[in-house]
Design a protein around this motif. Sequence first.
Motif, PDB file in Angstrom:
ATOM      1  N   SER A 156       0.802  -1.228   0.000  1.00 43.33           N
ATOM      2  CA  SER A 156       0.000   0.000   0.000  1.00 43.33           C
ATOM      3  C   SER A 156       0.829   1.270   0.000  1.00 43.33           C
ATOM      4  O   SER A 156       0.354   2.335  -0.384  1.00 43.33           O
ATOM      5  CB  SER A 156      -0.929   0.013   1.212  1.00 43.33           C
ATOM      6  OG  SER A 156      -0.173   0.134   2.416  1.00 43.33           O
ATOM      7  N   GLY A 157       2.095   1.183   0.454  1.00 42.78           N
ATOM      8  CA  GLY A 157       2.914   2.382   0.604  1.00 42.78           C
ATOM      9  C   GLY A 157       2.649   3.142   1.885  1.00 42.78           C
ATOM     10  O   GLY A 157       3.278   4.169   2.130  1.00 42.78           O
ATOM     11  N   ALA A 158       1.738   2.648   2.735  1.00 44.46           N
ATOM     12  CA  ALA A 158       1.428   3.321   3.993  1.00 44.46           C
ATOM     13  C   ALA A 158       2.657   3.346   4.895  1.00 44.46           C
ATOM     14  O   ALA A 158       3.438   2.394   4.951  1.00 44.46           O
ATOM     15  CB  ALA A 158       0.276   2.617   4.698  1.00 44.46           C
ATOM     16  N   VAL A 159       2.834   4.464   5.587  1.00 40.99           N
ATOM     17  CA  VAL A 159       4.008   4.652   6.431  1.00 40.99           C
ATOM     18  C   VAL A 159       3.602   4.726   7.898  1.00 40.99           C
ATOM     19  O   VAL A 159       2.501   5.184   8.239  1.00 40.99           O
ATOM     20  CB  VAL A 159       4.799   5.919   6.031  1.00 40.99           C
ATOM     21  CG1 VAL A 159       5.413   5.763   4.659  1.00 40.99           C
ATOM     22  CG2 VAL A 159       3.914   7.162   6.085  1.00 40.99           C
ATOM     23  N   ARG A 160       4.513   4.273   8.756  1.00 35.26           N
ATOM     24  CA  ARG A 160       4.280   4.340  10.199  1.00 35.26           C
ATOM     25  C   ARG A 160       5.619   4.289  10.915  1.00 35.26           C
ATOM     26  O   ARG A 160       6.641   3.879  10.339  1.00 35.26           O
ATOM     27  CB  ARG A 160       3.396   3.185  10.672  1.00 35.26           C
ATOM     28  CG  ARG A 160       4.024   1.813  10.516  1.00 35.26           C
ATOM     29  CD  ARG A 160       3.100   0.717  11.036  1.00 35.26           C
ATOM     30  NE  ARG A 160       3.675  -0.608  10.877  1.00 35.26           N
ATOM     31  CZ  ARG A 160       4.508  -1.191  11.738  1.00 35.26           C
ATOM     32  NH1 ARG A 160       4.867  -0.548  12.846  1.00 35.26           N
ATOM     33  NH2 ARG A 160       4.986  -2.399  11.519  1.00 35.26           N
ATOM     34  N   HIS A 213       5.140   7.942  -0.463  1.00 33.90           N
ATOM     35  CA  HIS A 213       5.611   6.594  -0.759  1.00 33.90           C
ATOM     36  C   HIS A 213       4.564   5.903  -1.630  1.00 33.90           C
ATOM     37  O   HIS A 213       3.443   5.657  -1.177  1.00 33.90           O
ATOM     38  CB  HIS A 213       5.851   5.821   0.532  1.00 33.90           C
ATOM     39  CG  HIS A 213       6.927   6.402   1.383  1.00 33.90           C
ATOM     40  ND1 HIS A 213       6.750   7.576   2.110  1.00 33.90           N
ATOM     41  CD2 HIS A 213       8.204   6.003   1.614  1.00 33.90           C
ATOM     42  CE1 HIS A 213       7.869   7.855   2.759  1.00 33.90           C
ATOM     43  NE2 HIS A 213       8.760   6.919   2.483  1.00 33.90           N
ATOM     44  N   PRO A 214       4.911   5.579  -2.882  1.00 36.61           N
ATOM     45  CA  PRO A 214       3.917   5.026  -3.803  1.00 36.61           C
ATOM     46  C   PRO A 214       3.564   3.573  -3.467  1.00 36.61           C
ATOM     47  O   PRO A 214       4.405   2.831  -2.944  1.00 36.61           O
ATOM     48  CB  PRO A 214       4.607   5.118  -5.165  1.00 36.61           C
ATOM     49  CG  PRO A 214       6.063   5.041  -4.839  1.00 36.61           C
ATOM     50  CD  PRO A 214       6.230   5.734  -3.519  1.00 36.61           C
ATOM     51  N   PRO A 215       2.345   3.147  -3.762  1.00 37.71           N
ATOM     52  CA  PRO A 215       1.980   1.732  -3.597  1.00 37.71           C
ATOM     53  C   PRO A 215       2.873   0.844  -4.458  1.00 37.71           C
ATOM     54  O   PRO A 215       3.279   1.223  -5.554  1.00 37.71           O
ATOM     55  CB  PRO A 215       0.525   1.679  -4.072  1.00 37.71           C
ATOM     56  CG  PRO A 215       0.037   3.080  -3.972  1.00 37.71           C
ATOM     57  CD  PRO A 215       1.220   3.952  -4.243  1.00 37.71           C
ATOM     58  N   GLY A 216       3.194  -0.319  -3.930  1.00 36.25           N
ATOM     59  CA  GLY A 216       4.001  -1.266  -4.687  1.00 36.25           C
ATOM     60  C   GLY A 216       5.486  -1.006  -4.642  1.00 36.25           C
ATOM     61  O   GLY A 216       6.256  -1.632  -5.372  1.00 36.25           O
ATOM     62  N   GLY A 217       5.905  -0.092  -3.801  1.00 38.61           N
ATOM     63  CA  GLY A 217       7.329   0.209  -3.694  1.00 38.61           C
ATOM     64  C   GLY A 217       7.734   1.347  -4.604  1.00 38.61           C
ATOM     65  O   GLY A 217       6.911   2.058  -5.160  1.00 38.61           O
ATOM     66  N   ARG A 236       8.684  10.386  -3.422  1.00 34.12           N
ATOM     67  CA  ARG A 236       8.920  11.658  -4.108  1.00 34.12           C
ATOM     68  C   ARG A 236       8.231  12.780  -3.349  1.00 34.12           C
ATOM     69  O   ARG A 236       7.201  12.580  -2.699  1.00 34.12           O
ATOM     70  CB  ARG A 236       8.395  11.605  -5.546  1.00 34.12           C
ATOM     71  CG  ARG A 236       6.910  11.424  -5.692  1.00 34.12           C
ATOM     72  CD  ARG A 236       6.499  11.301  -7.149  1.00 34.12           C
ATOM     73  NE  ARG A 236       5.049  11.172  -7.306  1.00 34.12           N
ATOM     74  CZ  ARG A 236       4.219  12.203  -7.434  1.00 34.12           C
ATOM     75  NH1 ARG A 236       4.700  13.434  -7.426  1.00 34.12           N
ATOM     76  NH2 ARG A 236       2.922  12.012  -7.558  1.00 34.12           N
ATOM     77  N   TRP A 237       8.835  13.958  -3.470  1.00 34.05           N
ATOM     78  CA  TRP A 237       8.297  15.142  -2.789  1.00 34.05           C
ATOM     79  C   TRP A 237       7.046  15.613  -3.523  1.00 34.05           C
ATOM     80  O   TRP A 237       7.053  15.775  -4.747  1.00 34.05           O
ATOM     81  CB  TRP A 237       9.338  16.251  -2.762  1.00 34.05           C
ATOM     82  CG  TRP A 237       8.823  17.510  -2.116  1.00 34.05           C
ATOM     83  CD1 TRP A 237       8.220  18.551  -2.735  1.00 34.05           C
ATOM     84  CD2 TRP A 237       8.847  17.823  -0.724  1.00 34.05           C
ATOM     85  NE1 TRP A 237       7.862  19.515  -1.822  1.00 34.05           N
ATOM     86  CE2 TRP A 237       8.235  19.088  -0.578  1.00 34.05           C
ATOM     87  CE3 TRP A 237       9.325  17.159   0.404  1.00 34.05           C
ATOM     88  CZ2 TRP A 237       8.105  19.708   0.664  1.00 34.05           C
ATOM     89  CZ3 TRP A 237       9.189  17.784   1.633  1.00 34.05           C
ATOM     90  CH2 TRP A 237       8.592  19.038   1.755  1.00 34.05           C
ATOM     91  N   THR A 238       5.976  15.841  -2.793  1.00 33.36           N
ATOM     92  CA  THR A 238       4.745  16.327  -3.404  1.00 33.36           C
ATOM     93  C   THR A 238       3.897  17.016  -2.351  1.00 33.36           C
ATOM     94  O   THR A 238       4.163  16.935  -1.155  1.00 33.36           O
ATOM     95  CB  THR A 238       3.952  15.153  -4.027  1.00 33.36           C
ATOM     96  OG1 THR A 238       2.859  15.672  -4.791  1.00 33.36           O
ATOM     97  CG2 THR A 238       3.404  14.214  -2.964  1.00 33.36           C
ATOM     98  N   LEU A 276      -3.005   9.578   1.331  1.00 30.44           N
ATOM     99  CA  LEU A 276      -2.624  10.264   2.567  1.00 30.44           C
ATOM    100  C   LEU A 276      -1.843   9.338   3.488  1.00 30.44           C
ATOM    101  O   LEU A 276      -0.923   9.768   4.183  1.00 30.44           O
ATOM    102  CB  LEU A 276      -3.871  10.790   3.285  1.00 30.44           C
ATOM    103  CG  LEU A 276      -4.609  11.955   2.626  1.00 30.44           C
ATOM    104  CD1 LEU A 276      -5.846  12.315   3.441  1.00 30.44           C
ATOM    105  CD2 LEU A 276      -3.704  13.177   2.477  1.00 30.44           C
ATOM    106  N   ALA A 277      -2.189   8.047   3.482  1.00 31.53           N
ATOM    107  CA  ALA A 277      -1.496   7.080   4.337  1.00 31.53           C
ATOM    108  C   ALA A 277      -0.045   6.906   3.927  1.00 31.53           C
ATOM    109  O   ALA A 277       0.789   6.504   4.736  1.00 31.53           O
ATOM    110  CB  ALA A 277      -2.216   5.736   4.299  1.00 31.53           C
ATOM    111  N   GLY A 278       0.276   7.216   2.662  1.00 30.39           N
ATOM    112  CA  GLY A 278       1.639   7.090   2.181  1.00 30.39           C
ATOM    113  C   GLY A 278       2.469   8.347   2.318  1.00 30.39           C
ATOM    114  O   GLY A 278       3.631   8.371   1.918  1.00 30.39           O
ATOM    115  N   MET A 279       1.887   9.405   2.901  1.00 30.00           N
ATOM    116  CA  MET A 279       2.590  10.672   3.053  1.00 30.00           C
ATOM    117  C   MET A 279       3.380  10.721   4.357  1.00 30.00           C
ATOM    118  O   MET A 279       2.871  10.342   5.421  1.00 30.00           O
ATOM    119  CB  MET A 279       1.609  11.844   3.039  1.00 30.00           C
ATOM    120  CG  MET A 279       1.064  12.206   1.685  1.00 30.00           C
ATOM    121  SD  MET A 279       2.324  12.954   0.591  1.00 30.00           S
ATOM    122  CE  MET A 279       2.722  14.451   1.489  1.00 30.00           C
ATOM    123  N   LEU A 280       4.614  11.186   4.268  1.00 30.59           N
ATOM    124  CA  LEU A 280       5.393  11.559   5.440  1.00 30.59           C
ATOM    125  C   LEU A 280       5.546  13.070   5.363  1.00 30.59           C
ATOM    126  O   LEU A 280       6.350  13.597   4.588  1.00 30.59           O
ATOM    127  CB  LEU A 280       6.753  10.873   5.441  1.00 30.59           C
ATOM    128  CG  LEU A 280       7.653  11.162   6.647  1.00 30.59           C
ATOM    129  CD1 LEU A 280       6.996  10.709   7.940  1.00 30.59           C
ATOM    130  CD2 LEU A 280       9.018  10.507   6.482  1.00 30.59           C
TER     131      LEU A 280
END
Length: 208
Positions: free
Chosen positions: A32-36, A159-163, A167-169, A181-185
């Motif tokens: 999913s690219g989700a970060v924690r 962080h994109p899904p699937g690895g 990238r900055w956005t 949103l779950a993939g955003m740091l």
Amino acid sequence: MTRPTSPAALVPWVALWEGESRLEPVRVDPVSGAVRYEREEPEDRDEHGVLWMRHLGPRGEGRPLFSRTHAHRQRECMRRMLCQVCGEPITPRDGRLPWLLPAGEYGSRPKRLHTTGTPPTCRDCWALAAEHCPHLRDAGATALEAGQVTRWGVAGLHHPPGGGEPRWTGCGYEGTAPAALAGMLAETQLVVLSDLREVPLTGEDGVL
């Protein structure tokens, strides 16, 4: 916090220092690219569930990195309306909040609203910032008063899904898929300034 009174003392409260430039590592879901974080604290996520960068190390150690901001302090400035230079709470005047933007960011035409990641600057710090901040001194500054400030979204590493490489956005809270949103740091709180008025950098406030 005492306001700076000399160029040597002018290290904005929001600025990042070398000693705190390391980041807490995040775990990324490979699908999913989700970060924690391995161990999260309640303040690590905002009200929309976005994870925020956690800087490691003490403030004031090493050299100040003037072109970068500390994620937590930047977020606090936007949420609590603290001056990015001195860190003090800003008192509205006639219900309006002061902002000092690089002229190139704001542009040459008056606007009804403007989206920015630049935190507010209190009127007492306008002169010092405009005179000694290299970016404002070289590019010029636009002084504004905003009648309303709305937290719009965030900018940071996605962080994109699937690895794949992050990238900055930037993205808004509304209209962005929860998975994105779950993939955003997040590093920067973005706000929309509306009911804007341009004001001079001279006059009764004793600036310039």
